[in-house]
Design an enzyme around this catalytic site. Structure first.
Site, PDB file in Angstrom:
ATOM      1  N   GLU A   1       8.909  -5.421   4.760  1.00  7.91           N
ATOM      2  CA  GLU A   1      10.043  -4.637   5.284  1.00  7.91           C
ATOM      3  C   GLU A   1      11.105  -5.532   5.905  1.00  7.91           C
ATOM      4  OE1 GLU A   1       8.491  -0.125   6.350  1.00  7.91           O
ATOM      5  OE2 GLU A   1       9.072  -1.420   7.991  1.00  7.91           O
TER       6      GLU A   1
ATOM      7  N   HIS B   1     -13.666 -12.744  -7.875  1.00 12.59           N
ATOM      8  CA  HIS B   1     -14.339 -12.161  -9.036  1.00 12.59           C
ATOM      9  C   HIS B   1     -13.529 -11.023  -9.638  1.00 12.59           C
ATOM     10  CE1 HIS B   1     -18.105 -14.408  -8.196  1.00 12.59           C
ATOM     11  NE2 HIS B   1     -17.534 -14.455  -6.994  1.00 12.59           N
TER      12      HIS B   1
ATOM     13  N   LYS C   1      12.207   9.384   1.060  1.00 13.25           N
ATOM     14  CA  LYS C   1      12.181  10.553   1.957  1.00 13.25           C
ATOM     15  C   LYS C   1      13.187  11.599   1.487  1.00 13.25           C
ATOM     16  CE  LYS C   1      10.960   7.899   6.060  1.00 13.25           C
ATOM     17  NZ  LYS C   1      11.441   7.388   7.337  1.00 13.25           N
TER      18      LYS C   1
END
Ligand code: PA5
Length: 446
Positions: free
Chosen positions: A287, A308, A422
Site C-alpha cells: 500500500e 516444495h 469499494k
C-alpha cells in the site's frame, strides 16, 4: 537490533552503483526526518515507541483485568487491513504454535473477524462464540469500512442478546477516530470504552497504537517488551549513516528494482510463527509503494514448506524476483535428533544435532542455490522471536518503508487505489446515493 546483510547481492550489483543508491536513500532519509515530505501529516508512527502514554497502557491493562474477572475466554477482534494485520502478526509470532490445542489457557483466545465477507466464516465464528465467554474489540480508524461494520453488526447483536445491553457495553471496546465516523457516534451512544487511533497514524503504521496493543494485551502477550524493542529501533534508526539498516535495505531494494529489473520481492521465513509478519509486511510495502505505476510487488514464502511448492519457480522460473530472508539467529526451544539403531532413514549422521541447525543449513543452502539461480538475497537478521526483537523488526520495516518509498519517489502514506473496488461493490449492492453507478455497472455486465 535488526541487522541487514547484503552479501547475497554482491554478484549482482557493482559497488559504485550501490553507493549511488545509498546516496539516494540518505536523501530520502533526510526527507523522512525533516518531516516535510509528501504525506507528512501521517508521521505520528515515528515516535510512538518513545512517546507511548502510560495512561493508555494502564487503560489497556484495566480492560484486560475486567474481562479476566468476568471469565472472558474469547475476544473477537474486528478489523481489516491495518486495523487487523499488526495484531494478528504479533499474536501469531509470540504465541505457542499449539496454543489453541493446549489445555492450559492463561489468557483469552483472540480471534479475528471483519477481514472478509464470508458468510460461512461468520456463522462458524458464532458457533465458537456460543461455547465461550465473549468480548469484542471493534477497530476501524475511519469507522466506515464495510467488512468490519458488517461483522460488528452481527457480533454486537449476538453479545447484546446474550448478555443484555448493559453488560454488552463493558464487553465491547471500540478503537476509532477521536471525533468522526459511524463507530465513534455509536460508541458514544452505547457508552463503550474507546481508544483513539491518532489522526497522524495511518492504518498500516498503527500496530503500536491501541489498534495493535489492545488485542495483543488481551491475548496475554508482552506489550511492554514489544514497545521496548521498537523504542530501541527508533533510537538506532534515527542516526543518519550509510550503515543505518533502514538506509541499507531501502538502497538495495530500490537498486535491484530499478537497475536489475527485479519487480517482485519475496519475504522468506523459516519459522511458521513469522507467516503473518509477512502478511503485515505485504500490506505495509504494497500500500505504501504500489502507486503511480511504480513499486515492487511484495510476496512471501514460508520455508521449508514452500521450497516444495514455490522452490522450483524461484530457482528457475521468470527472473523477476529478489528475496529478503528473515534470519532468526536462535531457537528458544530445544529438540535434538536421536540415534536410531536400524538407521533405515539414513539420518544417523544428524544424531546429536539440533533441529534449528538443520533449519539454518536449509536456509543457507537455499540462499546459495537461489543466488546461483539469479535471485539476489538480502538477509534481515535478529536474535530470536520474542517481544523485544519483534518490536524492533516491526519498527525497522516501518521506518525503512518510509525511506524506501521516498527513494522510489512516491508518497508512502496514502492509498488512493483502495477506493476503486469499494465504489463498484457499493454500486452492485445498490447503496443509496450510488444509483448512477449502479446503472452504469449493470450495463457493463449484461
Ligand atoms: O492502511 C490503511 O490505511 C488501510 O489498510 C486501513 O487500515 C484499512 O482499510 C482499514 O481501514 P479502517 O481502519 O478505517 O476500517
Amino acid at each position: 537490533m535488526v541487522k541487514v546483510d547484503l552479501k547475497g547481492c554482491s554478484t549482482f550489483v557493482k559497488p559504485e552503483l550501490y553507493k549511488e543508491y545509498v546516496k539516494k536513500a540518505l536523501d530520502a532519509f533526510d526527507v523522512l526526518e525533516s518531516e516535510k515530505g509528501a504525506g507528512n501529516d501521517f508521521l505520528g508512527w515515528k515516535h510512538l515507541p518513545s512517546e507511548v502514554p502510560a495512561s493508555m497502557l494502564a487503560d489497556i491493562d484495566a480492560i484486560c483485568a475486567d474481562w479476566k474477572a468476568r471469565g472472558v475466554n474469547l475476544v473477537i477482534a474486528i478489523g481489516i487491513g491495518g486495523s487487523y494485520l499488526g495484531a494478528k502478526c504479533v499474536i501469531e509470532a509470540l504465541s505457542h504454535n499449539f496454543a489453541k490445542q493446549l489445555a492450559k489457557k492463561d489468557a483469552p483466545e483472540v480471534v479475528f473477524a471483519g477481514n472478509n465477507l464470508s458468510e460461512e466464516y461468520l456463522a462458524e465464528l458464532m458457533d465458537l462464540a456460543a461455547e465461550r465467554n465473549v468480548a469484542c474489540i471493534v477497530i476501524s480508524k475511519s469507522g466506515t469500512t464495510t467488512e468490519p461494520a458488517v461483522a460488528f453488526r452481527v457480533v454486537k447483536q449476538y453479545i447484546e442478546e446474550r448478555y443484555g445491553k448493559a453488560d454488552a457495553a463493558v464487553r465491547i471496546v471500540a478503537i476509532t477516530d477521536a471525533k468522526k465516523g459511524a463507530l465513534k457516534t455509536l460508541s458514544t451512544q452505547e457508552g463503550y470504552k474507546t481508544f483513539v487511533v491518532p489522526d497522524n497514524v495511518g492504518g498500516r503504521f498503527s500496530v503500536l497504537t491501541p489498534v495493535g496493543l489492545l488485542p495483543i494485551a488481551a491475548a496475554g502477550l508482552d506489550v511492554k517488551g514489544l514497545l521496548e524493542g521498537a523504542k530501541e529501533a527508533e533510537k538506532v534508526l534515527a542516526v543518519k549513516s550509510e550503515e543505518n539498516p533502514a538506509v541499507v535495505y531501502a538502497a538495495m531494494r530500490n537498486l535491484l528494482h530499478t537497475e536489475c529489473g527485479k519487480s517482485v520481492e519475496i519475504l522468506v521465513n523459516y519459522n511458521p510463527k513469522l507467516t503473518f509478519v509477512a502478511e503485515w509486511w505485504k500490506q505495509l510495502y504494497g500500500e505504501s509503494e504500489g502507486k503511480d505505476g511504480k513499486g515492487i510487488f511484495p510476496a512471501s514464502v514460508n520455508n521449508t514448506a514452500d521450497l516444495h511448492s514455490m522452490g522450483q519457480f524461484i530457482q528457475e522460473g521468470t527472473r523477476v524476483m529478489f528475496e529478503t530472508v528473515l534470519h532468526v539467529e536462535k531457537a528458544q526451544r530445544s529438540v535434538v535428533i536421536g540415534t536410531d539403531e536400524q538407521n533405515l532413514d539414513q539420518l544417523n549422521f544428524l544424531a546429536g544435532k539440533h533441529i534449528e541447525h538443520c533449519n539454518h543449513m536449509a536456509e543457507l543452502g537455499t540462499r546459495l542455490a537461489h543466488i546461483d539461480g539469479g535471485v539476489p538475497q538480502i538477509a534481515v537478521s535478529f536474535e530470536k522471536v520474542d517481544a523485544f526483537n519483534l518490536g524492533a523488526l516491526l519498527y525497522f520495516f516501518e521506518f525503512a518503508c518510509g525511506v524506501s518509498a521516498y527513494t522510489l519517489g512516491v508518497n508512502p502514506f496514502n492509498q488512493p487505489g483502495v477506493e476503486a473496488y469499494k465504489k463498484n461493490m457499493f454500486a452492485l449492492l445498490e447503496k443509496p446515493g450510488y444509483e448512477e453507478q449502479t446503472k452504469a455497472i449493470r450495463e457493463r455486465l449484461y
